[in-house]
Write an enzyme that holds these catalytic residues in place. Structure first.
Site, PDB file in Angstrom:
ATOM      1  N   LYS B  78       0.854  -1.208   0.000  1.00  0.00           N
ATOM      2  CA  LYS B  78       0.000   0.000   0.000  1.00  0.00           C
ATOM      3  C   LYS B  78       0.880   1.245   0.000  1.00  0.00           C
ATOM      4  CE  LYS B  78      -3.933   1.988   2.574  1.00  0.00           C
ATOM      5  NZ  LYS B  78      -4.813   1.864   3.757  1.00  0.00           N
ATOM      6  N   SER B 158      -9.840   2.104   2.849  1.00  0.00           N
ATOM      7  CA  SER B 158      -8.907   2.806   2.004  1.00  0.00           C
ATOM      8  C   SER B 158      -7.915   1.887   1.280  1.00  0.00           C
ATOM      9  CB  SER B 158      -8.106   3.821   2.826  1.00  0.00           C
ATOM     10  OG  SER B 158      -7.270   3.165   3.761  1.00  0.00           O
ATOM     11  N   SER B 182     -10.156  -0.110   7.132  1.00  0.00           N
ATOM     12  CA  SER B 182      -9.534   0.023   5.807  1.00  0.00           C
ATOM     13  C   SER B 182      -8.879  -1.233   5.265  1.00  0.00           C
ATOM     14  CB  SER B 182      -8.492   1.144   5.825  1.00  0.00           C
ATOM     15  OG  SER B 182      -9.120   2.388   5.739  1.00  0.00           O
TER      16      SER B 182
END
Lengths: 95, 493
Positions: B78, B158, B182
């Site tokens: 990420k 997210s 997330s």
């Protein structure tokens, strides 16, 4: 909780985010919506409750008070938008 | 496409050990899959040369007789993790051109263990969002579509880029991060597994901060076993993060037995309020599966659940406003061009207005407001007290049960753009997930079934603090009973 345009301007200033005058009423509306939604917490009885300050109860560790890092000026400044002669350059701060 | 990218971590590890494949072949397969999946916008920065060099180094280590749980396995990272020499923006314009001079602890652990970092995965800017639409790179598109419909759906957020990448077999596994759901919500939306560990299990050093008392790193994988493998590789104490716990990391994979006899599972009755029929039915089925596996399932109460979400938004935005104060246009990232006579405050205000997206601006402002003089007690202090109440609910519940089973999300994935212009509606996505972040507890999302529209649905299991081994074992039992096994049709290639 209703946020007026003046309050929205003040909040944007606190957050150091430039918001154009024309956008302030819209911002005030959005902030009012969010703050109106969290308003429900005012009805919760929190008398005698201690605020939570540590997520997993543990004492913060202590370490020797010694320098463990440093001496990397060029690395630190490598990402600066304006760096000159080992300094961060900014507009004039003091008149 | 080569089948290699579709492997799980455990399967690829077996093939590497048996000499049936190489880290280079696995990495090449993933790089090819990534290249063919531009339509998903799951990976936003890939460095093939660097990835292949890491793969070759892993192959050399293996040839020299070394072995390890993640040696030679290609993984997506990420964009919230700083990667030395590889651009890192947390999907924000304000970190444009930022190239970290250091590596985050969790990615460093992976690097040292010989895993191959393929590149950076898309996310909502600064991890603020539930749709991966609020990104300077543009939205991630889910590999999943509704049956008979081509409308682009969200992969959740997210960590939506990581979730889409794992679901579409662009990598064997990925790292996500979880502040309010997330990891777990995107995992649920994409039919993958995501675990948020206990707060303090993984180091936060080098993770771009959103809300420091809530943020945790965690794996996003194809199976529960893979989650155990990857968590073992990133967990552990780090002196550079004073909130990381000096605790032994158990062998999570060895804990996977799937025997639920003697285990008590709680169903919190408050989570059933206003639940859509489809999600309620899924929850019932999950409870039934665990009961069939030998567990005792009981109803419990977490009475402060309704207050958790608004309290979360006060605490998270307050911490965000303070964490994001560092983006000043001076030390790194984007600086606005200034007009004649503009001073330092203009520099700050213009740089932040240009650099932060709308949702980030909103949260930073809410945070500044709830911390401001005259409002601190009414908002922030009160939210911290409610946080104590939420944690106390869980402590009481874990006196009666070993794990808690709940839905992850109130619905299956929805079309991109659906939450636009209604922040509170988007926030409600996190109603079942934020409670754990507030209490610091570990939670895992496991794919359990498909919705009527053919989309994945997941269930969440919540464990005791530091109880990830037992939690993964329960998840393993649920995964086995659910036998999910669905994959999206590969329309994007």
């Amino acid at each position: 909780m209703s946020i007026d345009t003046d309050t929205a301007r003040r909040i944007a200033g606190l957050a150091r985010i430039r918001v154009e005058e024309a956008d302030l009423p819209g911002l005030a509306g959005e902030l009012s919506q969010i703050l109106g939604w969290v308003e429900q917490l005012q009805a919760v009885d929190v008398s005698g409750v201690e605020p939570m300050t540590s997520v997993t109860p543990m004492a913060l560790p202590m370490r020797e008070d010694t320098v463990t890092s440093g001496d990397m000026r060029d690395k630190v400044m490598a990402n600066a938008p304006d760096a000159r002669e080992g300094f961060f350059a900014v507009p004039k701060v003091v008149e | 496409m080569s089948e290699l990218a579709t492997l799980t971590l455990a399967e690829a590890r077996e093939k590497l050990r048996a000499g049936e494949t190489t880290a280079r072949a696995l990495t090449e397969a993933c790089l090819a899959a990534i290249e063919g999946a531009a339509a998903l916008n799951a990976f936003v920065r890939v460095d093939p040369e660097r990835a292949l060099a890491a793969a070759d180094a892993a192959d050399a280590r293996r040839a020299a007789g070394e072995d390890g749980p993640v040696l030679g396995l290609p993984i997506g990272i990420k964009d919230v993790y700083c990667t030395e020499g590889l651009g890192t923006q947390s999907a924000s314009r304000i970190l444009e051109d930022f190239v970290p001079p250091y590596e985050s602890t969790v990615t460093m652990k992976l690097r040292e263990a010989g895993a191959v970092a393929l590149g950076k995965c898309n996310m909502d800017e600064f991890a603020m969002g539930s749709t991966t639409e609020h990104s300077v790179y543009g939205a991630t598109v889910s590999p999943w579509r509704r049956a008979g419909d081509t409308a682009p759906l969200t992969a959740g957020g997210s960590s939506g880029g990581s979730a889409a990448a794992v679901a579409a077999d662009l990598c064997l596994a990925a790292l996500g991060s979880d502040t309010g759901g997330s990891i777990r919500q995107p995992a649920a939306f994409t039919g993958t597994v995501g675990i948020k560990p206990t707060y303090g299990r993984c180091s936060r050093w080098g993770m771009v901060a959103y809300a420091s008392s809530l943020d945790q790193a965690g794996p996003m994988t194809k199976t529960v076993r893979d989650a155990a493998i990857l968590l073992g590789a990133i967990a552990g104490h780090d002196p550079k993060d004073s909130t990381s716990a000096p605790r032994e990391v158990p062998d999570f994979e060895a804990a996977l037995k799937g025997d639920m006899r003697g285990r008590r599972i709680g169903l919190p009755k408050e989570y059933g309020a206003d639940l859509p029929d489809e999600i309620a039915a899924l929850w019932d089925r999950g409870a039934e599966m665990l009961r069939d596996a030998g567990a005792e399932v009981v109803e419990i109460s977490l009475p402060n659940t309704p207050h958790a979400l608004p309290a979360y938004y006060i605490i998270a935005t307050a911490e965000a406003s303070s964490n994001l104060a560092r983006y000043d246009g001076v030390r790194y990232g984007r600086r606005a061009s200034l007009g004649q006579g503009d001073g330092i405050v203009d520099l700050y205000e213009k740089s932040r207005a240009e650099g932060f997206g709308r949702e980030v601006q909103r949260r930073v402002m809410i945070g500044a407001y709830v911390l401001s003089a005259g409002y601190y007690d009414a908002y922030y202090l009160r939210a911290q007290k409610i946080r104590s109440l939420v944690r106390a609910d869980f402590e009481a519940a874990f006196g009666q049960v070993d794990a808690i089973l709940t839905p992850v999300t109130p619905s299956a994935a929805f079309p991109l753009g659906e939450m636009e212009g209604d922040p509170v509606k988007m926030y409600l996505q996190d109603v079942f997930s934020v409670t754990l972040n507030l209490a610091g507890l570990p939670g895992i999302s496991v794919p359990v079934g498909l919705s009527g529209e053919g989309l994945p649905l997941g269930l969440q299991l919540i464990g005791r603090p530091w109880g990830e081994a037992e939690l993964l074992d329960t998840a393993f039992a649920l995964e086995r009973a659910a036998g999910f096994g669905h994959k999206p049709e590969s329309w994007w290639r």
